[in-house]
Design an enzyme around this catalytic site. Structure first.
Site, short mmCIF file in Angstrom:
data_model
loop_
_atom_site.label_atom_id
_atom_site.label_comp_id
_atom_site.label_asym_id
_atom_site.label_seq_id
_atom_site.Cartn_x
_atom_site.Cartn_y
_atom_site.Cartn_z
N LYS A 160 1.94 -7.30 3.83
CA LYS A 160 2.39 -7.11 2.62
C LYS A 160 3.81 -6.55 2.63
O LYS A 160 4.02 -5.13 3.10
CB LYS A 160 1.43 -6.21 1.83
CG LYS A 160 1.94 -5.80 0.30
CD LYS A 160 0.93 -5.58 -0.49
CE LYS A 160 0.60 -3.82 -0.21
NZ LYS A 160 -0.36 -3.59 -1.60
N LYS A 162 6.63 -4.39 1.11
CA LYS A 162 6.95 -3.49 -0.11
C LYS A 162 8.45 -3.78 -0.59
O LYS A 162 9.31 -3.75 0.33
CB LYS A 162 6.78 -1.94 0.59
CG LYS A 162 5.29 -1.56 0.39
CD LYS A 162 4.56 -1.48 -0.88
CE LYS A 162 3.30 -0.67 -0.65
NZ LYS A 162 2.70 -0.74 -2.04
N ASP A 190 4.47 -6.44 -2.63
CA ASP A 190 4.24 -5.49 -3.74
C ASP A 190 5.36 -4.92 -4.35
O ASP A 190 6.13 -4.02 -3.59
CB ASP A 190 3.21 -4.54 -3.05
CG ASP A 190 2.41 -3.41 -3.98
OD1 ASP A 190 2.95 -3.79 -5.27
OD2 ASP A 190 1.66 -2.82 -3.67
N GLU A 216 2.27 -8.78 -5.95
CA GLU A 216 1.29 -7.62 -6.47
C GLU A 216 2.17 -6.77 -7.51
O GLU A 216 3.16 -6.42 -7.19
CB GLU A 216 0.83 -6.56 -5.39
CG GLU A 216 -0.22 -5.85 -5.72
CD GLU A 216 -0.64 -4.87 -4.39
OE1 GLU A 216 -0.82 -5.64 -3.50
OE2 GLU A 216 -1.01 -3.90 -4.79
N ASP A 241 -2.36 -4.27 -9.83
CA ASP A 241 -2.93 -3.13 -9.02
C ASP A 241 -2.82 -2.02 -10.04
O ASP A 241 -3.94 -1.65 -10.59
CB ASP A 241 -1.94 -2.84 -7.76
CG ASP A 241 -2.53 -1.87 -6.92
OD1 ASP A 241 -3.57 -1.21 -7.41
OD2 ASP A 241 -1.85 -1.41 -6.03
N LYS A 265 -9.80 -1.09 -6.10
CA LYS A 265 -9.75 -0.10 -5.24
C LYS A 265 -10.77 0.95 -5.46
O LYS A 265 -10.84 1.31 -6.70
CB LYS A 265 -8.43 0.74 -5.07
CG LYS A 265 -7.19 -0.28 -4.71
CD LYS A 265 -5.90 0.70 -4.53
CE LYS A 265 -4.73 -0.14 -4.25
NZ LYS A 265 -3.50 0.22 -4.45
N ASP A 315 -11.64 -13.56 -1.04
CA ASP A 315 -11.16 -14.80 -0.35
C ASP A 315 -9.91 -14.50 0.20
O ASP A 315 -9.15 -15.51 0.50
CB ASP A 315 -11.45 -15.82 -1.41
CG ASP A 315 -10.18 -15.65 -2.40
OD1 ASP A 315 -9.64 -14.47 -2.39
OD2 ASP A 315 -9.94 -16.66 -3.11
#
Ligand SMILES: [Mg+2]
Length: 365
Positions: A160, A162, A190, A216, A241, A265, A315
């Site tokens: 991921k 940033k 993200d 994200e 998120d 989360k 998934d």
């Protein structure tokens, strides 16, 4: 089984990278509180409350929140988890991380007292392993590519990236990392809310040539129209998120198909019970979900591994290995091997406290 003591103590873990940066700030430590429940049967359950100002609770506010919740837990039946949740919700709105610490400690205590792995309380496991996605913090494109390459060499295949809302720089970050890690790696970004909707659309459409699996929280958490516009305008899966901070918010996102996916989360949703409920809403609305970053000690990630093991809809790789870039973890028992975490099969959440050679308040050795 009656809860006879409720204790909490600070947990401060220095980061390997003292300048770890994302769009919402820079950190040199990961901070939170360990929640420890003891029962009249002599069993102990552990939970973790993480300090994340963007989820509502800080390192300074957590002790007061946990202290306020203590009378609603002490002397209660540890299996009465819903009733305890109702009492906590009546006592204080929000405080999701404090509630998460208590919820996880209750689940851990119940599972340990029964001698079963935690996933058995969540419906049993549907998988034995969870793929781990690692976060590449904001730096120059070349530095980020070098850091991604180090993670690749350790066996990770999901990354991921940033980003921080600057279209040119962010496209350069994605390009540099794709060129360094090769075509087999899976890339996501993200933005932590840092784009305007139009800039997000421009950036993501340019990044798509480097094959992104997922984007994200591109825009502000409360800009639902903007988020929907981005989802409709890019060829990449858009995931909420920060905007998916509660079960109610997830219901709105899913029922209006504002996003393609949701990051679950335990900390932001206030525990395992709410995370399960949120997953069911996503399944009913045909919106994807997976588990986002559970930053901090192995303890908090252990609970999340059991949740990921029990949820049929996971998934895609989950962000459950960030403990690998932190020192002085007060818990041990799980490790990432070849980019994957095995689901622990022992009683409870599968990690145990270790003897400490450092100050838990400061993390200093
Ligand atoms: Mg995020």
């Amino acid at each position: 089984m009656i809860i006879t003591s409720v204790e909490f103590e600070p947990c401060v873990m220095p980061l390997e990278d003292k300048n770890w940066t994302f769009a919402l700030g820079t950190a040199s430590t990961s901070r939170g509180y360990i929640v420890r429940l003891t029962s009249d049967s002599g069993h102990v359950g552990y939970g973790y409350s993480n300090s994340s100002p963007h989820m509502g609770s800080t390192f300074e506010s957590l002790p007061a929140e946990l202290e306020r919740f203590k009378p609603h837990v002490l002397g209660k039946d540890a299996f009465a988890i819903e009733a305890i949740h109702m009492a906590l919700d009546r006592s204080l709105t929000g405080a999701s991380q404090a509630k998460a610490g208590i919820d996880c400690a209750l689940h851990d205590l119940c599972a340990r007292s029964l001698g079963v792995p935690l996933y058995n309380l969540l419906g049993g496991k549907v998988r034995d392993k969870v793929s781990v996605l690692r976060i590449v913090a904001i730096k120059t494109p070349a530095e980020m590519a070098a850091n991604a390459e180090k993670l690749l060499a350790q066996g990770y295949r999901y990354f991921k990236i940033k980003v921080h809302g600057d279209v040119e720089e962010d496209v350069a970050r994605v390009k540099a990392i794709r060129e360094r890690v090769g075509e087999d790696a899976h890339l996501t970004i993200d933005a932590n809310q840092s784009y305007s909707p139009k800039d997000a659309i421009t950036a993501i459409n340019r990044m798509a040539q480097y094959r992104l699996d997922l984007v994200e929280q591109p825009v502000a958490r409360d800009d639902l129209k903007g988020l929907e516009l981005v989802t409709r305008s890019v060829p990449v899966t858009v995931e909420a998120d920060e905007g998916a901070g509660t079960v109610d918010e997830i219901m709105t996102l899913v029922s209006n198909r504002i996003v393609d996916a949701v990051s679950l989360k335990i900390q932001k949703l206030g525990g395992l019970r709410n995370a399960l409920a949120a997953a069911r809403i996503c399944e009913a609305g045909k919106v994807k979900y997976r588990l986002g970053a559970h930053v901090g000690t192995r303890l908090g990630n252990a609970h999340a591994i059991h949740l990921a093991a029990a949820l049929p809809g996971v998934d895609y790789a989950c962000e459950l290995g960030e403990f690998s870039r932190m020192f002085n973890d007060p818990f041990a028992g799980i490790e990432v091997v070849n980019g994957e975490l095995a689901v622990p099969d022992g009683p409870g959440c599968g990690v145990e406290p270790v003897a400490q050679a450092h100050d838990r308040k400061t993390g200093a050795a």
